[in-house]
Design a protein around this motif. Structure first.
Motif, PDB file in Angstrom:
ATOM      1  N   TYR A  61       0.843  -1.194   0.000  1.00 43.64           N
ATOM      2  CA  TYR A  61       0.000   0.000   0.000  1.00 43.64           C
ATOM      3  C   TYR A  61       0.878   1.243   0.000  1.00 43.64           C
ATOM      4  O   TYR A  61       1.902   1.300   0.689  1.00 43.64           O
ATOM      5  N   ARG A  62       0.463   2.267  -0.734  1.00 42.31           N
ATOM      6  CA  ARG A  62       1.172   3.544  -0.700  1.00 42.31           C
ATOM      7  C   ARG A  62       0.813   4.279   0.592  1.00 42.31           C
ATOM      8  O   ARG A  62      -0.366   4.350   0.958  1.00 42.31           O
ATOM      9  N   PRO A  63       1.799   4.832   1.282  1.00 42.57           N
ATOM     10  CA  PRO A  63       1.515   5.499   2.565  1.00 42.57           C
ATOM     11  C   PRO A  63       0.487   6.609   2.434  1.00 42.57           C
ATOM     12  O   PRO A  63      -0.372   6.775   3.307  1.00 42.57           O
ATOM     13  N   GLU A  64       0.559   7.399   1.357  1.00 39.79           N
ATOM     14  CA  GLU A  64      -0.381   8.516   1.214  1.00 39.79           C
ATOM     15  C   GLU A  64      -1.814   8.039   1.049  1.00 39.79           C
ATOM     16  O   GLU A  64      -2.764   8.793   1.344  1.00 39.79           O
ATOM     17  N   ASP A  65      -2.004   6.800   0.596  1.00 37.16           N
ATOM     18  CA  ASP A  65      -3.358   6.267   0.462  1.00 37.16           C
ATOM     19  C   ASP A  65      -3.925   5.807   1.808  1.00 37.16           C
ATOM     20  O   ASP A  65      -5.145   5.667   1.945  1.00 37.16           O
ATOM     21  N   LEU A  66      -3.043   5.548   2.771  1.00 42.29           N
ATOM     22  CA  LEU A  66      -3.495   5.074   4.076  1.00 42.29           C
ATOM     23  C   LEU A  66      -3.749   6.209   5.051  1.00 42.29           C
ATOM     24  O   LEU A  66      -4.561   6.066   5.973  1.00 42.29           O
ATOM     25  N   VAL A  67      -3.052   7.340   4.893  1.00 40.83           N
ATOM     26  CA  VAL A  67      -3.219   8.467   5.812  1.00 40.83           C
ATOM     27  C   VAL A  67      -4.658   8.983   5.709  1.00 40.83           C
ATOM     28  O   VAL A  67      -5.171   9.222   4.623  1.00 40.83           O
ATOM     29  N   GLY A  68      -5.272   9.148   6.856  1.00 41.72           N
ATOM     30  CA  GLY A  68      -6.662   9.592   6.898  1.00 41.72           C
ATOM     31  C   GLY A  68      -7.650   8.473   7.122  1.00 41.72           C
ATOM     32  O   GLY A  68      -8.811   8.729   7.461  1.00 41.72           O
TER      33      GLY A  68
ATOM     34  N   MET B  64      -4.340  -7.878   5.796  1.00 40.41           N
ATOM     35  CA  MET B  64      -4.469  -8.232   4.385  1.00 40.41           C
ATOM     36  C   MET B  64      -3.592  -7.313   3.548  1.00 40.41           C
ATOM     37  O   MET B  64      -3.721  -6.093   3.601  1.00 40.41           O
ATOM     38  N   ALA B  65      -2.688  -7.905   2.788  1.00 42.74           N
ATOM     39  CA  ALA B  65      -1.811  -7.130   1.914  1.00 42.74           C
ATOM     40  C   ALA B  65      -2.560  -6.736   0.646  1.00 42.74           C
ATOM     41  O   ALA B  65      -3.700  -7.159   0.399  1.00 42.74           O
ATOM     42  N   ALA B  66      -1.907  -5.901  -0.153  1.00 43.15           N
ATOM     43  CA  ALA B  66      -2.546  -5.422  -1.380  1.00 43.15           C
ATOM     44  C   ALA B  66      -2.810  -6.552  -2.360  1.00 43.15           C
ATOM     45  O   ALA B  66      -3.739  -6.450  -3.184  1.00 43.15           O
TER      46      ALA B  66
END
Length: 643
Positions: A380-387, A429-431
């Motif tokens: 997962y890209r970190p910026e997609d997880l923030v929030g 769960m991974a991508a």
């Protein structure tokens, strides 16, 4: 559930803010109570006791209190308090002598006035030097050189502006024909008060909030003393207000506050200056003394007063101190900026290069930061997880374990306690859709919680493999004797009264040694693997087949499936038929047979006894000519033989 959790997090923050306000209110009440008591006591003493006795007595009481407090501490703090004792004592001496040469109580013999003025001037000099030395020592206890210099410049900004005001007032009195010579001695006391007051105000902000009470009360004491000394200079005669002698009341009140200050919270604290970055109010407040100084000079000039050398020197020193102070702040800010940038780059390198995923989560479950390792570990890209919010991609079976740890840390944060970090294992769960085993260390963070997560999937797989090897046969993959015995024990424990017990089949291959000796060990191993597969295919899904060692195998038939005793013989016959079929080993077909013993569990039998009975039945089958099936008939272990 997450909405309720967010609501509890909001309530926790409100509770923490409430506790902070209550603590501040408590400190304000303690300061107010000390001031109220001192004012009441000062007015009462000034009304009852003559001024010539009340003020010197108050000096002595303040000196005794400071000296007593000094005996309870050690090191530089004790030295600071002893210097304060010297300052208060010599200040009282100056007051007593200066009062003798003032307009209110002139000496009868004018020739003795110079003799009194000399010790009076010496007393105020020692008083000023001791007080300033004590406060400068406090300012130099901790912090960098720039921070200590900035604090001293702040003190001079306050003191210099007040000096300017005092000089203007003295000149106004001289214009009205007052006794300027006597006023100089009174003004010396004002100068001492102003210098000490300026240093106290600046030192107050170097302490933690919980330790500022004593310094605040001391600053109020100096303000009250300064007011009394200014009144004494401007109005040397009896100064009464509704029958209250103001100058005496101010002096006694201020000295009572001085006596109480070292016993209040922070009275013997070490000035730490642990806040490197100055708040906005600290930058703006430096211009207030300059404005006061400018207004005093402007008012004096507009009313026709002369702009003399002393006034110009004071104003110039204040402006110079302000300029130097701003330069010091700028230099310290640049140094802090460089240090912060270097520290951030250092930690950024550590975070970016670590294989652990570092996540900062708020108390209401909101992801505030995710390290770059999330891309390589989970995809997962970190910026997609923030929030996003917890629980994120957590396995449903592990959800309660994770949330329980999070609730524990949130409760600790709400109660202002800091327990040890918690270690939690769960699956994520991974991508790519696979489940990764994660081990996270959860600890407190100023903004919530910190998760340091490590992918331990390989380690878990190795542990599973090791556990499998510990309880399974390496050649055939079947359970070994230890696991088979454990399952027999569990089957016996699960047996209900009146129900048929489990059945154990013990079998040994007939003719295996001949194949192993003639065709080799590789052929023997292949034969054993074929035997294991045929055994598994011959029993039911809920039964257990195991290799006990060599060419010995066993099968556990669970009776919960509804099998009758005769069905055990049917299964044994099916196994025997399967095992007597030819085995394709290499280019040849090998023929072997098997001897099978059957033992049915009876009440109170142990796993070892059941296996032993099946073993005896197997040897009975071999003795009968091999390739046969025999059942062991036994009485319960507690039964006795009859006639």
């Amino acid at each position: 559930m997450m909405q309720a959790w967010a609501g509890r997090g909001c309530l926790g923050r409100i509770a923490r803010v409430g506790r902070t306000h209550v603590a501040k209110a408590g400190r304000a009440l303690s300061e107010g109570a000390a001031v109220a008591f001192a004012v009441g006591a000062g007015v009462l003493v000034a009304l009852v006791v003559p001024t010539g006795i009340a003020v010197p007595t108050a000096h002595v009481a303040a000196a005794v209190s400071l000296l007593a407090r000094a005996q309870t501490v050690t090191g530089r703090v004790r030295l600071r308090l002893r210097l304060s004792v010297i300052s208060v004592t010599t200040g009282g001496l100056h007051y007593a002598l200066a009062d003798q040469v003032g307009a209110s109580r002139p000496l009868p013999a004018g020739d003795l006035q110079p003799l009194v003025r000399v010790p009076a001037c010496a007393g105020i000099a020692v008083c000023l030097g001791a007080a300033v030395a004590a406060l400068v020592m406090a300012a130099a206890e901790n912090g960098t050189a720039l921070i200590r210099l900035r604090r001293l410049l702040d003190g001079w900004l306050i003191a210099g502006s007040l000096f300017t005001v005092g000089w203007v007032l003295l000149l106004r009195r001289a214009d009205r024909g007052g006794d300027v010579s006597a006023s100089f001695l009174g003004l010396a006391h004002v100068v001492a008060d102003i210098l000490v007051f300026g240093l106290l105000v600046t030192l107050r902000f170097g302490l933690r909030h919980a330790e500022r009470t004593a310094t605040t009360v001391a600053a109020l004491a100096l303000a009250v003393l300064t007011t009394g000394d200014v009144l004494r200079v401007l109005r040397p005669g009896p100064d009464m207000w509704h029958a209250v002698p103001l100058t005496a009341a101010c002096s006694v009140t201020g000295l009572i506050l001085v006596a109480a200050a070292p016993w209040l919270p922070g009275g013997v604290s070490v000035v730490g200056f642990d806040q490197r970055m100055m708040p906005v109010i600290g930058v703006v407040a430096a211009f207030v003394p300059v404005v006061v100084c400018a207004l005093a000079i402007t008012a004096h000039t507009l009313t026709g007063g002369p702009l003399d050398t002393v006034m110009s020197g004071l104003a110039g020193s204040v402006l110079l101190a302000l300029g130097v102070r701003q330069g010091v702040i700028h230099a310290d800010h640049l140094r802090i900026t460089h240090e912060s940038a270097a520290r951030e780059a250092h930690y950024r390198t550590l975070v970016d290069r670590t294989s652990d995923v570092i996540t900062i989560v708020s108390l209401d479950g909101l992801l505030l930061y995710v390290s770059p390792a999330a891309l390589s570990v989970f995809g997962y890209r970190p910026e997609d997880l923030v929030g996003a919010r917890l629980p994120l991609y957590c396995h449903p079976d592990d959800l309660e374990t994770l949330m329980q740890a999070v609730r524990t840390l949130r409760q600790e944060a709400e109660s202002d306690t800091r327990g040890p970090a918690l270690r939690v294992s769960f699956r994520v769960m991974a991508a790519d859709g696979t489940w990764r085993h994660v081990e996270s260390t959860i600890s407190h963070h100023p903004e919530g919680m910190t998760f340091i997560s490590r992918d331990v999937s390989e380690r878990v797989a190795q542990q599973v493999q090791l556990e499998h090897l510990a309880f399974h046969d390496a050649l055939t993959g079947l359970p070994n004797r230890a696991l088979f015995t454990d399952r027999v024990s569990r089957a016996l424990r699960k047996r209900t009264p009146g129900a048929e017990g489990p059945v154990v089949l013990f079998l040994d291959l007939d003719g295996f040694k001949a194949v192993n000796d003639s065709a080799g060990h590789a052929a023997g191993d292949a034969l054993l693997r074929h035997t294991a597969r045929r055994l598994q295919a011959s029993v039911r899904a809920g039964d257990t087949v195991a290799r006990l060692g060599g060419d010995e195998f066993a099968a556990l038939l669970e009776r919960e499936a509804g099998a009758h005793p005769s069905s055990a013989q049917d299964i044994a016959q099916r196994i025997l038929t399967a095992l007597t079929q030819p085995y394709p080993i290499g280019t040849k077909d090998v023929m072997v047979s098997a001897s099978i013993g059957i033992a049915v569990a009876v009440p109170d039998i142990t796993p070892d006894q059941l296996l032993h009975q099946a073993d005896l039945a197997m040897y009975a089958a071999k003795a009968a000519g091999k390739g046969r099936i025999r059942m062991h008939h036994a009485t319960p272990p507690h039964a006795h033989s009859g006639a």
